[in-house]
Design an enzyme around this catalytic site. Structure first.
Site, PDB file in Angstrom:
ATOM      1  N   GLY A   1       0.300  -1.185  -0.030  1.00  0.00           N
ATOM      2  CA  GLY A   1      -0.427  -0.450   0.448  1.00  0.00           C
ATOM      3  C   GLY A   1       0.529   1.085  -0.058  1.00  0.00           C
ATOM      4  N   SER A   2       0.454   2.576  -0.075  1.00  0.00           N
ATOM      5  CA  SER A   2       1.099   3.294   0.444  1.00  0.00           C
ATOM      6  C   SER A   2       2.239   3.338   1.227  1.00  0.00           C
ATOM      7  CB  SER A   2       0.018   5.155   0.916  1.00  0.00           C
ATOM      8  OG  SER A   2      -0.633   4.620   2.383  1.00  0.00           O
TER       9      SER A   2
ATOM     10  N   GLU B   1       5.841  -3.538   1.015  1.00  0.00           N
ATOM     11  CA  GLU B   1       6.371  -3.486  -0.946  1.00  0.00           C
ATOM     12  C   GLU B   1       5.159  -2.104  -0.770  1.00  0.00           C
ATOM     13  OE1 GLU B   1       4.837  -3.126  -4.676  1.00  0.00           O
ATOM     14  OE2 GLU B   1       3.455  -4.955  -3.594  1.00  0.00           O
TER      15      GLU B   1
ATOM     16  N   GLY C   1       2.760   1.936   5.295  1.00  0.00           N
ATOM     17  CA  GLY C   1       3.519   0.945   5.153  1.00  0.00           C
ATOM     18  C   GLY C   1       5.039   1.493   6.279  1.00  0.00           C
TER      19      GLY C   1
HETATM   20  C1  UN1 Z   1       0.667  -3.703  -7.679  1.00  0.00           C
HETATM   21  O1  UN1 Z   1       1.022  -2.789  -8.053  1.00  0.00           O
HETATM   22  O2  UN1 Z   1       0.907  -3.651  -6.539  1.00  0.00           O
HETATM   23  O3  UN1 Z   1       4.216  -5.518 -12.208  1.00  0.00           O
HETATM   24  C2  UN1 Z   1       1.420  -5.009  -7.841  1.00  0.00           C
HETATM   25  C3  UN1 Z   1       3.075  -5.631 -12.197  1.00  0.00           C
HETATM   26  C4  UN1 Z   1       1.805  -6.548 -11.898  1.00  0.00           C
HETATM   27  C5  UN1 Z   1       1.738  -6.202  -9.846  1.00  0.00           C
HETATM   28  C6  UN1 Z   1       1.778  -4.477  -9.112  1.00  0.00           C
HETATM   29  N1  UN1 Z   1       2.767  -8.079 -11.907  1.00  0.00           N
HETATM   30  O4  UN1 Z   1       2.751  -4.177 -12.507  1.00  0.00           O
END
Ligand code: UN1
EC number: 1.2.1.3
Length: 499
Positions: A231-232, A253, A236
């Protein structure tokens, strides 16, 4: 297909979708499609304890057998691909093709995890002492809490879950309050896999529906061994600090501010397609969306007008309809954020093309926006900030060093790419002095990563890695074993300690 049919096809009964306080609106037309009952913090506590009980049983199941459950999950997902793909479109607004792609990503990670279930390899290490063996082994961790975002409401969960399960963990899932229905649909699919599997413990996967209080309760619980949050950066930061305070493990992430360098030698046809897909796909709401285009001055005038042309012909509309390439933003707040970023960009010297609201027939309550190209004199504040919307800032460069410097001069470090046919430029970009991101591509846009690689990035992106490669190691605890099979007790480092 009308919305009710999509929900029914995913196994929802009317009763399940009514009477609660969490109102779910579809970004397709802004209408309410469900009012779900939410969990309380007491429910979270109960779920954490049930999840630990499931973990204690699951860790005893041999990893390849755990893989069998994930294999069945993959089969169930194959059978549900269209239904779930459509629900993803309904709940988060990405076009149906991308909804299908998201489910395919789930299927792919299941396949990957099944193979992995027979490859949770440790190491043997040379011991300095005679008659001693050293090795490194990997063990299940416990409960894996997953916090997912609305934009990839199911794929990112599946990366975490498929891997966590083969690693012997149980899973607690707190989806975004903007996309709880896809989570509940996945739980139903998962339960079908569990039923076929036969003897899995109860509560191996539980979904927690609710807002921030529910997420916080999960994050703060010392009985949740791993928290994997997507998320943002703001979210995070809160999660990372809370988990660190109790010495838990987090996998973060977070935001991206992904750039493409288009060199003077680039294949412009390829670059053009890659730019448009990665900047306007998912209406600019991927973590990996292209947000910054750094173009060599020699081709700027050949590329940018063509890009504007391509943008002006983009079919914007109902994402459930064939042929549409740009769906809505998730909600009115996202629309507001896009508009204020464009205002700021203008104030910072940008020339904005597009970016206006679009009225889509019979979807008037929704937030459709024309994607924007913004020509910027330099990489000002607004460019360094991630706005989750289809805004592409375009800037010029002269020397590759300068372009790489610009690419790296943002707080985020998720994805990056270069379009070039010059091997020197490509290798420089991928080298120690090149891109500082977790993902760096050549002649491919920054989005649409395959599951086989580790996914994640540096700096404010949080440093976590999910999905492929050896990302599984973050879901297990590492143990170093030294075994003495001799009849002596020599001490390491040659220490004498005779009693
Ligand atoms: C996301 O936006 O959190 O690489 C994941 C990509 C995708 C996953 C994005 N396979 O754009």
């Amino acid at each position: 297909m009308i919305f009710e049919e999509i929900l029914t096809a995913c196994g929802f009964s009317k009763g399940e979708l009514e009477g609660g306080s969490l109102h779910v609106h579809t970004p397709v037309d802004g209408s309410r499609i469900a009012s779900l009952k939410t969990d309380t913090t007491a429910d979270v506590e109960r779920a954490v304890s049930a999840s630990n009980e499931a973990f204690r049983q699951w860790r005893r199941v041999p990893a390849p057998r755990r893989g069998e459950l994930v294999r069945l999950l993959g089969e169930e997902l194959r059978a549900e691909k269209e239904n779930l793909g459509r629900l993803v479109t309904l709940e988060c607004g990405k076009i149906y093709q991308e909804g299908l792609g998201e489910v395919q990503e789930m299927i792919d990670i299941c396949d990957f995890a099944v193979g992995l279930s027979r490859q949770l390899y440790g190491l043997t290490i040379a011991s300095e002492r005679p008659g001693h063996a050293m090795r490194e082994t990997w063990h299940p961790m416990g409960v894996c809490g997953v916090i997912s975002a609305f934009n990839f409401p199911v794929a990112v969960w599946s990366w975490n879950t498929a891997i966590a399960l083969v690693c012997g963990n149980s899973v607690l899932w707190k989806p975004s309050e903007k996309s709880p229905l896809t989570a509940l649909a996945c739980q139903k699919i998962f339960e079908r896999a569990v039923a076929r599997f036969g003897d899995a413990p109860d509560n191996l996967l539980q979904v927690l529906v609710g807002g921030r209080d529910v997420g916080s309760a999960m994050v703060e619980s010392k009985d949740v061994a791993i928290v994997s949050a997507t998320g943002s950066t703001r979210m995070g930061h809160t999660v990372g600090v809370k988990v660190a305070e109790r010495f838990g493990r987090s996998i973060l992430e977070l935001g991206g501010n992904n750039a493409m360098i288009v060199s003077g030698s680039a294949d412009l046809e390829m670059a053009l397609r890659a730019i448009v897909f990665s900047a306007v796909g998912t209406a600019g709401q991927r973590c990996t969306s292209l947000r910054r285009l750094i173009v060599h001055e020699s081709i700027y005038d050949a590329l940018v007008p063509r890009l504007k042309d391509a943008y002006s012909g983009l079919p914007i509309g109902n994402p459930l309809e064939d042929g549409v390439l740009v769906g809505p933003l998730i909600d009115a707040d996202a629309k507001g954020a896009m508009q204020s970023a464009l205002d700021r960009a203008r104030a910072e010297g940008g020339i904005v093309h597009g970016g206006e609201p679009v009225q889509v027939e019979s979807c008037l309550g929704a937030s459709y926006m024309a994607p924007a190209i913004v020509e910027m004199p330099d990489q000002s504040d607004v460019v360094r900030h991630e706005t989750f919307a289809p805004i592409l800032y375009v800037m010029k460069y002269t020397e590759l060093d300068e372009a790489i410097g610009m690419q790296n001069a943002v707080p985020q470090g998720l994805s990056s790419c270069i379009f070039t046919t010059d091997v020197r430029e490509a290798e420089e970009f991928l080298s120690d002095v090149g891109s500082d991101c977790g993902i760096a591509n050549v002649n491919i846009g920054p989005s649409g990563a395959e599951i086989g690689g580790a996914f994640g990035g540096e700096k404010e992106t949080g440093g976590g890695r999910e999905s492929g490669s050896d990302a599984w190691k973050a879901y297990m605890r590492r143990q170093t074993n030294t075994v003495n099979y001799s009849r002596e007790l020599p001490l390491a480092q040659g220490i004498k300690f005779d009693i």
